[in-house]
Design an enzyme around this catalytic site. Structure first.
Site, mmCIF file in Angstrom:
data_model
loop_
_atom_site.group_PDB
_atom_site.id
_atom_site.type_symbol
_atom_site.label_atom_id
_atom_site.label_comp_id
_atom_site.label_asym_id
_atom_site.label_seq_id
_atom_site.Cartn_x
_atom_site.Cartn_y
_atom_site.Cartn_z
ATOM 1 N N THR A 30 -10.213 -12.513 2.932
ATOM 2 C CA THR A 30 -10.499 -11.277 2.916
ATOM 3 C C THR A 30 -9.645 -10.222 3.863
ATOM 4 O O THR A 30 -9.753 -8.873 3.845
ATOM 5 C CB THR A 30 -12.080 -10.988 3.551
ATOM 6 O OG1 THR A 30 -12.292 -11.566 4.705
ATOM 7 C CG2 THR A 30 -12.954 -11.607 2.500
ATOM 8 N N CYS A 34 -14.183 -11.509 12.633
ATOM 9 C CA CYS A 34 -15.394 -11.279 12.808
ATOM 10 C C CYS A 34 -15.979 -12.069 14.166
ATOM 11 O O CYS A 34 -15.021 -12.873 14.640
ATOM 12 C CB CYS A 34 -16.509 -11.964 11.841
ATOM 13 S SG CYS A 34 -16.350 -11.341 10.008
ATOM 14 N N CYS A 38 -21.629 -13.170 13.101
ATOM 15 C CA CYS A 38 -21.613 -12.259 11.769
ATOM 16 C C CYS A 38 -22.609 -12.612 10.918
ATOM 17 O O CYS A 38 -22.713 -13.547 10.470
ATOM 18 C CB CYS A 38 -20.322 -12.053 11.299
ATOM 19 S SG CYS A 38 -20.132 -11.018 10.041
ATOM 20 N N ARG A 63 -8.137 -7.206 10.162
ATOM 21 C CA ARG A 63 -8.742 -6.046 10.545
ATOM 22 C C ARG A 63 -10.322 -6.093 10.758
ATOM 23 O O ARG A 63 -10.703 -7.442 10.609
ATOM 24 C CB ARG A 63 -9.033 -4.843 9.230
ATOM 25 C CG ARG A 63 -9.768 -5.237 8.119
ATOM 26 C CD ARG A 63 -9.407 -4.288 6.879
ATOM 27 N NE ARG A 63 -10.202 -4.697 5.817
ATOM 28 C CZ ARG A 63 -9.591 -5.590 5.042
ATOM 29 N NH1 ARG A 63 -8.573 -6.087 5.075
ATOM 30 N NH2 ARG A 63 -10.551 -5.755 3.876
ATOM 31 N N CYS A 65 -14.288 -6.626 11.111
ATOM 32 C CA CYS A 65 -15.362 -6.535 10.166
ATOM 33 C C CYS A 65 -16.376 -5.382 10.529
ATOM 34 O O CYS A 65 -16.577 -4.846 11.628
ATOM 35 C CB CYS A 65 -16.156 -7.829 10.359
ATOM 36 S SG CYS A 65 -17.682 -7.834 9.411
ATOM 37 N N CYS A 68 -20.204 -6.641 11.674
ATOM 38 C CA CYS A 68 -20.642 -7.208 12.962
ATOM 39 C C CYS A 68 -19.918 -6.815 14.014
ATOM 40 O O CYS A 68 -20.123 -6.950 15.437
ATOM 41 C CB CYS A 68 -20.198 -9.031 12.974
ATOM 42 S SG CYS A 68 -18.433 -9.303 13.000
ATOM 43 N N ASP A 439 -28.561 -16.599 54.949
ATOM 44 C CA ASP A 439 -29.171 -15.233 54.599
ATOM 45 C C ASP A 439 -30.460 -15.684 54.977
ATOM 46 O O ASP A 439 -30.944 -16.499 54.604
ATOM 47 C CB ASP A 439 -28.978 -15.016 53.046
ATOM 48 C CG ASP A 439 -29.801 -13.880 52.796
ATOM 49 O OD1 ASP A 439 -29.325 -12.541 52.938
ATOM 50 O OD2 ASP A 439 -30.744 -14.219 52.085
#
Length: 490
Positions: A30, A34, A38, A63, A65, A68, A439
């Site tokens: 694709t 992601c 996702c 590129r 998604c 997600c 402390d």
């Protein structure tokens, strides 16, 4: 982790959100990448490629998604856990140093050559500093596109791009949509609550216990600089291009963040500092699993898991406040700080609340006459020496600081004992293993839980909590009834 293919595949198949930000999954068929969680059906293993950063996936031609939104993942917890060169560089890149000073400025801050920085970042993250800054710039651009009505030319400049062409090309390459298309897709979303206010969602890895996180910030808030109002922590921000205001409200799945900025070029830095303040890139599962191995802490972790370390948006401010708070109550420390702010802070306007000033910067602090401070002479001297070290640049407590060097420099200053040094290391430097056995709250908790009371013996017992002793401190403090452990009443 991205090199452990079997482990990555298991995380993707189980949609495990704990690993968001640890690695990114690119899908060969694709051309998208992601986050592990996702919601789409996982691809076949032979079609998965794993990358250590969004920038590396982008450089490989993938590129983001649209489902997600991997660019909006929580940051890798490694950069806040480690003190090596790569971690320091990543903290500085997140703080916007490459955008303001370039790669040479980044290298100068770190004390290494540009070549060394490039080589180490590429080896571990698969991308150099420019590509990593570009990925962050793309995320800033998307936020501005979706949450403002700015003209694209102004927006490109605000996001840190040198030209509208670079802005268009980057947005198209990363999101496979033009800036105009991105804005059109976001048009149905609810607008910001008031003109000039940016409304954002800050993601985190679950679980998150807001009680001590926001309780501490609210209980120690300096009047005029910070406040708790209508269920939110609000404060002023000192940023490179002008003052800002932020409102942070915990909700179950994210932190609601509302920013008012003098200049939108400061957006990325403001977001980075808010995430740092709330320790949102922590891996609470890893922390709690380690600490729960101690049967003394286990019941408290099971009751309220996911405690974070409340930090600061300004390390220099916090160091000064730590000195003002030496050997006095929380209320007295707030009073000292408020007087300092009123006399030497820069006024700001807050149309939606009661914030009035920025905390004084190092130069203003260096000009303060210590004799005007209502403190013992020894503490006035400590204040003056610290202010001078910060103003001169001799002491670096910033995002890319060397933790060991900063500790040594603090320890050498008059009036800086272990409590002050470790408190600054925990909340300003962000060292997850900082520990303050002296402390009073820690000593009281240790006594109540049957832990060793002496500092040396408690430190020896705490070896089993390493490298998360700063988080153990939060669980120990939570055994008491101090206001820092509870969200204020609405």
């Amino acid at each position: 982790m991205y090199e452990d293919v079997e482990r990555c595949v298991r995380a993707v198949r189980s949609k495990d959100a704990r690993f968001d930000g640890w690695f990114f999954t690119a899908v060969l068929t694709t051309g998208i990448y992601c986050r592990p969680s996702c919601p789409v059906v996982p691809p076949k293993v032979r079609n998965m490629v794993f990358y250590p950063s969004a920038a590396a996936a982008q450089q490989a031609g993938f590129r983001a998604c649209k489902r997600c939104r991997p660019d909006a993942s929580p940051g890798s917890p490694l950069w806040n856990e480690r003190a090596d060169l790569v971690a320091r560089a990543m903290r500085l890149i997140a703080d916007g140093v490459v955008d303001t000073d370039g790669v040479p400025g980044l290298a100068a801050r770190l004390g290494y050559s540009v070549r060394q920085i490039e080589r180490q970042l590429r080896a571990e993250l698969g991308a150099g500093p420019l590509a990593l800054a570009r990925a962050q710039r793309a995320q800033t651009a998307r936020l501005l596109i979706e949450t403002t009505t700015l003209p694209m030319a102004e927006l490109a400049l605000a996001a840190g791009f040198a030209s509208i062409r670079a802005f268009n090309d980057t947005v198209q390459a990363v999101f496979a949509l033009s800036p105009t298309e991105l804005r059109r897709r976001a048009a149905h979303r609810k607008p910001t609550s008031a003109p000039g206010v940016l409304s954002l969602r800050l993601p985190f890895r679950a679980p998150l216990c807001p009680d001590n996180l926001f309780g501490h910030l609210a209980a120690t808030a300096v009047p005029g600089v910070e406040e708790w109002r209508d269920g939110a922590y609000r404060r002023t921000l000192r940023l490179p291009h002008g003052p800002g205001l932020v409102e942070l409200r915990p909700v179950p799945e994210y932190i609601d963040c509302r920013l008012t900025l003098s200049d939108l070029r400061d957006l990325a830095m403001a977001i980075s500092r808010c995430r740092w303040l709330l320790d949102l890139d922590a891996d609470p599962v890893a922390v709690d699993e380690q600490l729960a191995g101690d049967p003394v802490l286990a019941p408290y972790i099971a009751k309220n898991p996911g405690r974070r370390v409340p930090r600061t948006v300004d390390a220099e401010e916090f160091a000064v406040r730590a000195v003002l708070g030496q050997q006095v109550s929380t209320a007295a420390a707030r009073t000292h700080a408020a007087r300092l702010v009123t006399s030497h802070g820069e006024p700001v306007e807050d149309p939606h609340g009661g914030l009035t000033h920025l905390f004084p910067g190092p130069d203003a602090l260096a000009e303060v006459d210590p004799a005007t401070l209502a403190m013992p002479a020894s503490r006035r001297r400590t204040f003056a020496v610290l202010a001078e070290a910060l103003a001169s640049g001799e002491l670096d407590l910033g995002a890319g600081s060397d933790w060991a060097k900063a500790r040594a420099q603090l320890d050498a200053l008059p009036g800086f004992g272990p409590w002050t040094v470790e408190t600054i290391a925990m909340r300003a430097l962000g060292d997850p293993d900082a520990f303050i056995p002296s402390d009073l709250g820690i000593r009281a908790a240790a006594g109540a839980l049957g832990l060793p009371a002496g500092a040396a013996a408690l430190t020896a017992h705490a070896e089993r909590w390493r490298p998360w002793r700063a988080y153990a401190v939060q669980y120990l403090w939570a055994t008491g009834e101090h206001p820092i452990n509870h969200l204020p009443a609405a």
